[in-house]
Design a protein around this motif. Structure first.
Motif, PDB file in Angstrom:
ATOM      1  N   PRO A 112       2.244 -31.604  -8.039  1.00  9.03           N
ATOM      2  CA  PRO A 112       0.940 -31.566  -8.723  1.00  9.03           C
ATOM      3  C   PRO A 112      -0.116 -30.778  -7.962  1.00  9.03           C
ATOM      4  O   PRO A 112      -0.933 -30.073  -8.564  1.00  9.03           O
ATOM      5  N   GLY A 113      -0.092 -30.869  -6.633  1.00  5.53           N
ATOM      6  CA  GLY A 113      -1.033 -30.088  -5.843  1.00  5.53           C
ATOM      7  C   GLY A 113      -0.782 -28.596  -5.971  1.00  5.53           C
ATOM      8  O   GLY A 113      -1.720 -27.793  -6.074  1.00  5.53           O
ATOM      9  N   LEU A 114       0.505 -28.209  -5.982  1.00  5.66           N
ATOM     10  CA  LEU A 114       0.843 -26.797  -6.157  1.00  5.66           C
ATOM     11  C   LEU A 114       0.416 -26.301  -7.534  1.00  5.66           C
ATOM     12  O   LEU A 114      -0.103 -25.184  -7.671  1.00  5.66           O
ATOM     13  N   VAL A 115       0.616 -27.122  -8.557  1.00  8.86           N
ATOM     14  CA  VAL A 115       0.189 -26.744  -9.910  1.00  8.86           C
ATOM     15  C   VAL A 115      -1.323 -26.539  -9.957  1.00  8.86           C
ATOM     16  O   VAL A 115      -1.824 -25.577 -10.563  1.00  8.86           O
ATOM     17  N   GLU A 116      -2.073 -27.425  -9.309  1.00 14.87           N
ATOM     18  CA  GLU A 116      -3.531 -27.288  -9.294  1.00 14.87           C
ATOM     19  C   GLU A 116      -3.955 -26.030  -8.533  1.00 14.87           C
ATOM     20  O   GLU A 116      -4.902 -25.339  -8.942  1.00 14.87           O
TER      21      GLU A 116
ATOM     22  N   ALA B 298     -17.793 -33.049 -16.367  1.00 14.35           N
ATOM     23  CA  ALA B 298     -17.411 -34.308 -15.739  1.00 14.35           C
ATOM     24  C   ALA B 298     -17.082 -34.101 -14.265  1.00 14.35           C
ATOM     25  O   ALA B 298     -16.613 -33.032 -13.843  1.00 14.35           O
ATOM     26  N   SER B 299     -17.332 -35.139 -13.474  1.00 11.34           N
ATOM     27  CA  SER B 299     -17.151 -35.031 -12.026  1.00 11.34           C
ATOM     28  C   SER B 299     -15.703 -34.807 -11.629  1.00 11.34           C
ATOM     29  O   SER B 299     -15.425 -34.233 -10.567  1.00 11.34           O
ATOM     30  N   ASP B 300     -14.743 -35.235 -12.460  1.00  6.97           N
ATOM     31  CA  ASP B 300     -13.338 -35.084 -12.077  1.00  6.97           C
ATOM     32  C   ASP B 300     -12.840 -33.649 -12.227  1.00  6.97           C
ATOM     33  O   ASP B 300     -11.864 -33.256 -11.571  1.00  6.97           O
TER      34      ASP B 300
ATOM     35  N   VAL C 220      -3.183 -12.889  -2.968  1.00  6.23           N
ATOM     36  CA  VAL C 220      -2.770 -13.810  -1.908  1.00  6.23           C
ATOM     37  C   VAL C 220      -3.993 -14.502  -1.305  1.00  6.23           C
ATOM     38  O   VAL C 220      -3.972 -15.708  -1.026  1.00  6.23           O
ATOM     39  N   VAL C 221      -5.076 -13.744  -1.126  1.00  9.73           N
ATOM     40  CA  VAL C 221      -6.318 -14.334  -0.607  1.00  9.73           C
ATOM     41  C   VAL C 221      -6.847 -15.393  -1.563  1.00  9.73           C
ATOM     42  O   VAL C 221      -7.309 -16.463  -1.148  1.00  9.73           O
ATOM     43  N   ILE C 222      -6.781 -15.119  -2.860  1.00  9.46           N
ATOM     44  CA  ILE C 222      -7.254 -16.092  -3.854  1.00  9.46           C
ATOM     45  C   ILE C 222      -6.464 -17.391  -3.754  1.00  9.46           C
ATOM     46  O   ILE C 222      -7.033 -18.488  -3.779  1.00  9.46           O
ATOM     47  N   VAL C 223      -5.140 -17.278  -3.657  1.00  5.58           N
ATOM     48  CA  VAL C 223      -4.301 -18.473  -3.565  1.00  5.58           C
ATOM     49  C   VAL C 223      -4.673 -19.290  -2.330  1.00  5.58           C
ATOM     50  O   VAL C 223      -4.799 -20.523  -2.387  1.00  5.58           O
ATOM     51  N   LYS C 224      -4.865 -18.630  -1.209  1.00  6.77           N
ATOM     52  CA  LYS C 224      -5.203 -19.350   0.020  1.00  6.77           C
ATOM     53  C   LYS C 224      -6.609 -19.935  -0.024  1.00  6.77           C
ATOM     54  O   LYS C 224      -6.855 -21.023   0.500  1.00  6.77           O
ATOM     55  N   ASP C 225      -7.538 -19.232  -0.663  1.00 12.60           N
ATOM     56  CA  ASP C 225      -8.927 -19.701  -0.686  1.00 12.60           C
ATOM     57  C   ASP C 225      -9.119 -20.925  -1.575  1.00 12.60           C
ATOM     58  O   ASP C 225     -10.149 -21.601  -1.471  1.00 12.60           O
ATOM     59  N   THR C 226      -8.160 -21.226  -2.432  1.00  6.00           N
ATOM     60  CA  THR C 226      -8.278 -22.468  -3.206  1.00  6.00           C
ATOM     61  C   THR C 226      -8.279 -23.688  -2.292  1.00  6.00           C
ATOM     62  O   THR C 226      -8.811 -24.745  -2.663  1.00  6.00           O
ATOM     63  N   ALA C 227      -7.708 -23.537  -1.089  1.00  3.03           N
ATOM     64  CA  ALA C 227      -7.686 -24.649  -0.139  1.00  3.03           C
ATOM     65  C   ALA C 227      -9.090 -25.050   0.293  1.00  3.03           C
ATOM     66  O   ALA C 227      -9.315 -26.204   0.683  1.00  3.03           O
ATOM     67  N   LEU C 228     -10.047 -24.129   0.222  1.00  2.00           N
ATOM     68  CA  LEU C 228     -11.425 -24.466   0.575  1.00  2.00           C
ATOM     69  C   LEU C 228     -11.976 -25.523  -0.379  1.00  2.00           C
ATOM     70  O   LEU C 228     -12.725 -26.414   0.024  1.00  2.00           O
ATOM     71  N   GLY C 229     -11.594 -25.415  -1.648  1.00  2.00           N
ATOM     72  CA  GLY C 229     -12.042 -26.409  -2.614  1.00  2.00           C
ATOM     73  C   GLY C 229     -11.463 -27.780  -2.348  1.00  2.00           C
ATOM     74  O   GLY C 229     -12.128 -28.802  -2.567  1.00  2.00           O
TER      75      GLY C 229
ATOM     76  N   LEU D 190     -11.068 -30.876  -4.586  1.00  2.00           N
ATOM     77  CA  LEU D 190     -10.115 -30.391  -5.580  1.00  2.00           C
ATOM     78  C   LEU D 190      -8.711 -30.819  -5.171  1.00  2.00           C
ATOM     79  O   LEU D 190      -8.290 -30.595  -4.039  1.00  2.00           O
ATOM     80  N   SER D 191      -7.985 -31.406  -6.089  1.00  2.00           N
ATOM     81  CA  SER D 191      -6.678 -31.972  -5.745  1.00  2.00           C
ATOM     82  C   SER D 191      -5.593 -30.900  -5.709  1.00  2.00           C
ATOM     83  O   SER D 191      -4.559 -31.018  -6.373  1.00  2.00           O
ATOM     84  N   GLU D 192      -5.843 -29.849  -4.921  1.00  2.00           N
ATOM     85  CA  GLU D 192      -4.845 -28.779  -4.791  1.00  2.00           C
ATOM     86  C   GLU D 192      -3.878 -29.118  -3.660  1.00  2.00           C
ATOM     87  O   GLU D 192      -3.863 -30.247  -3.158  1.00  2.00           O
ATOM     88  N   LEU D 193      -3.102 -28.147  -3.234  1.00  2.00           N
ATOM     89  CA  LEU D 193      -1.991 -28.408  -2.320  1.00  2.00           C
ATOM     90  C   LEU D 193      -2.466 -28.937  -0.971  1.00  2.00           C
ATOM     91  O   LEU D 193      -1.917 -29.924  -0.457  1.00  2.00           O
ATOM     92  N   LEU D 194      -3.458 -28.315  -0.380  1.00  2.00           N
ATOM     93  CA  LEU D 194      -3.920 -28.763   0.932  1.00  2.00           C
ATOM     94  C   LEU D 194      -4.519 -30.163   0.868  1.00  2.00           C
ATOM     95  O   LEU D 194      -4.368 -30.960   1.796  1.00  2.00           O
ATOM     96  N   PHE D 195      -5.187 -30.482  -0.240  1.00  2.00           N
ATOM     97  CA  PHE D 195      -5.806 -31.796  -0.389  1.00  2.00           C
ATOM     98  C   PHE D 195      -4.760 -32.913  -0.357  1.00  2.00           C
ATOM     99  O   PHE D 195      -5.062 -34.043   0.041  1.00  2.00           O
ATOM    100  N   GLN D 196      -3.518 -32.614  -0.757  1.00  2.00           N
ATOM    101  CA  GLN D 196      -2.473 -33.635  -0.833  1.00  2.00           C
ATOM    102  C   GLN D 196      -2.021 -34.113   0.537  1.00  2.00           C
ATOM    103  O   GLN D 196      -1.301 -35.121   0.640  1.00  2.00           O
ATOM    104  N   ILE D 197      -2.432 -33.421   1.604  1.00  2.00           N
ATOM    105  CA  ILE D 197      -2.060 -33.867   2.951  1.00  2.00           C
ATOM    106  C   ILE D 197      -2.618 -35.266   3.213  1.00  2.00           C
ATOM    107  O   ILE D 197      -1.945 -36.116   3.817  1.00  2.00           O
ATOM    108  N   ARG D 198      -3.823 -35.542   2.751  1.00  5.02           N
ATOM    109  CA  ARG D 198      -4.459 -36.838   3.018  1.00  5.02           C
ATOM    110  C   ARG D 198      -3.689 -38.002   2.405  1.00  5.02           C
ATOM    111  O   ARG D 198      -3.327 -38.945   3.124  1.00  5.02           O
TER     112      ARG D 198
END
Length: 293
Positions: A66-70, A134-136, A206-215, A221-229
């Motif tokens: 799900p994080g990768l999809v986001e 909406a906040s979500d 490639v930069v765009i894909v990596k910069d989503t981690a900032l969100g 944002l429940s993207e891939l990096l966020f799933q570490i928590r």
């Protein structure tokens, strides 16, 4: 055999280079050994820290996929919007009319100069204050907005550099047969410039894909990096293992994008739609201040 950039090293220089390389390899090896030793002392290399990624499918279906999809959703939306917008801005920067070229150049330089993270935070605040979003889903909107504003400006410079890299004779020949400016751009310059721009465009993707981690790190944002928590919270504080797996996923995704771009570039070159010029994103800034041929 010498080069315009350097002279071929002699026997002493070659021996010195080998010595420097050996020392560097040893130092890197010692640094890796020290890092692994520290992780082992902290229990981060224990098998139970890594086992969930192999034996428990829930860690993939609940968190990682799900994080990768986001991540791909945010990057895809940003690319779909930024690519045509950047192309229009790039063409606008090449306009013969100063009243078009000036404002477009100001917009491009303004958004290129602002950190993308700052634009994401600002967009999130604006959406929270002035829209009913909406906040979500607000983090997704903010991340896409920041990515679009920044990357459209960069893509504008890629497009401008790609067009300026073409021989001036292309424009002269089109004018000689009576083509209008719009026809020259749409039928002569842009089709040839696409192949030249492709490597730089893929680098920006490639930069765009990596910069989503900032969100994920700042806006939630429940993207891939966020799933570490949540993974480390549910699977025994396996932080190093989780970060390693997430990093490998990023490497695979970006590597696939690069391979796809190489295939597309080769296909387009085989169809002889290119002059053979390739635009490097690092060379774009050197093109600043150019005009229409």
């Amino acid at each position: 055999m010498s080069s315009v950039l350097y002279d071929t090293p002699g026997p002493k220089a070659r021996l010195r280079n080998i010595l420097y390389s050996a020392v560097f390899v040893v130092l890197v090896g010692l640094a890796v050994w020290w890092a692994l030793s520290v992780m082992a002392d902290k229990g981060q290399l224990a098998a139970d820290k890594w086992k969930p990624f192999v034996t428990d499918g829930a860690v993939w279906t609940t968190f990682l996929l799900p994080g990768l999809v986001e991540t791909l959703k945010a990057a895809g939306l940003a690319l779909v919007i930024a690519l045509p917008l950047g192309a229009l801005l790039g063409i606008g920067r090449l306009s013969d009319h100063a009243w078009v070229r000036g404002p477009v150049g100001t917009v491009v330089e303004f958004f290129r100069a602002i950190p993308v993270l700052l634009m994401m935070i600002f967009a999130n605040a604006v959406f929270a204050q002035f829209t009913p979003i909406a906040s979500d889903v607000r983090p997704l909107y903010a991340v896409v907005t920041g990515l679009v504003l920044y990357n459209a400006s960069v893509i504008a410079e890629i497009v401008r550099a790609g067009i300026l890299s073409l021989p001036y004779g292309q424009t002269d020949a089109a004018k000689a047969i009576g083509m209008r400016k719009g026809q020259i751009m749409g039928y002569v310059l842009l089709p040839q410039a696409v192949t030249a721009m492709l490597p730089a465009l893929v680098s920006q993707l490639v930069v765009i894909v990596k910069d989503t981690a900032l969100g994920g790190a700042i806006l939630g944002l429940s993207e891939l990096l966020f799933q570490i928590r949540p993974i480390t919270a549910n699977y025994g504080a396996n932080t190093i293992a989780t970060i390693t797996v997430v990093a490998l996923i990023y490497i695979l995704v970006n590597g696939a994008l690069t391979q796809l771009a190489a295939w597309l570039e080769g296909l387009m070159r085989r169809r002889k739609k290119s002059t053979g010029t390739v635009v490097d994103i690092k060379e774009i800034d050197s093109q600043m201040g150019g005009g229409v041929a």
